[in-house]
Write an enzyme that holds these catalytic residues in place. Sequence first.
Site, PDB file in Angstrom:
ATOM      1  N   THR A 187       0.869  -1.170   0.000  1.00  0.00           N
ATOM      2  CA  THR A 187       0.000   0.000   0.000  1.00  0.00           C
ATOM      3  C   THR A 187       0.907   1.222   0.000  1.00  0.00           C
ATOM      4  O   THR A 187       1.988   1.171   0.556  1.00  0.00           O
ATOM      5  CB  THR A 187      -0.891   0.022   1.257  1.00  0.00           C
ATOM      6  N   GLY A 227      -1.014  -2.628   5.860  1.00  0.00           N
ATOM      7  CA  GLY A 227      -0.911  -3.858   6.629  1.00  0.00           C
ATOM      8  C   GLY A 227      -2.005  -4.832   6.251  1.00  0.00           C
ATOM      9  O   GLY A 227      -2.623  -4.726   5.187  1.00  0.00           O
TER      10      GLY A 227
END
Length: 366
Positions: free
Chosen positions: A234, A286
């Site tokens: 990300t 995450g």
Amino acid sequence: MLHKLLLGAALLVTAQSPAAAQTAQTSDPTRITLVIHGGAGTITRQNMTPEKENAYTEALNQALQTGYAVLKRGGTSLDAVEATVRFMEDSALFNAGKGAVFTHDGRNELDAAIMDGQTLKAGSVAGVTVVRNPISAARAVMEKSEHVMLVGPGAEQFAREKGLDIVAPSYFYTEARYQQLQKALATEKGAVPDQLNTPTRETSPGKSKVKLKSGKPGSYAEPPIFTEGRKYGTVGAVALDQYGNLAAATSTGGMTNKRYGRVGDAPIIGAGTYADNQSCAVSCTGWGEYFIRSTVARDIAARMEYARLPLDAAAQASLDKVARLGGDGGLIGLDRQGNIAMPFNSEGMYRGYIKANGQTQVLIYK
């Protein structure tokens, strides 16, 4: 009478433009700050060659300079985080935009979100396959619609109508990410890598399918990719501009081999992305399911607002909650005083910041 009318009009204009008046009074170029991340996971020195490390370090520095240039010339925090994330979306190094991973069906499905800390306006998109820069689509949702989140074909139609850059699904194909999918599929089926066939790409409108050549199996070689172990890919940015306003932006290609239209925390306001001038701006990276369940981004802001915790303590407490549930990852946070938090509970996280004086730091490992 005329004097009263003029005075009333002046008061009305002032009442209608408090932000403009405040901005003029509080502009301070010395407080601008930008913080970024490019993913977290099992990123260790053992898994990293000097070439890979240099490539990521250079890309992170370029991303910081992109956003810093916006802030330095008086741009807003929103402009800065969008520009920064767009840069990372255009880089094949990161799992966002051009470098997005493949789903189980051989597609690239992209998610992104952006939030304005001054107004609490937010926008996000999920599951888009033809929008070159999902972060710009998220901002368009925020500024050019009455909605917060659009998904799939509807989000793509909206992006087209707003004149955003639309590309063929094949634009997102990279051999590196494709090989990651093949490895995941082989592991899923219990096959060994050298039993895989040589891949070729075959696309059709609206789809990004990948087929294998029939014939003699080829050996599985490590692809020309900057693979560095299991990583949650990300990208994100948080910024403080000279007017004292915060903003956050996050973009991702999701998880390799994901199915069923899975969406993680990145485009969910309050989970992976959040900004409020009264507390902080946050972008997470995450294991998305755990960050959603913990509403990490908003949780940090709430701890600051209600418990009066400083940013670093609030960020660590929220990440600890993720760990207790069994999740891992990291985040970046920034408050109006320019305080920075970059905690993570994985082996590493691509991260960095730049201050008003141009002081820059880029980090990868613990």
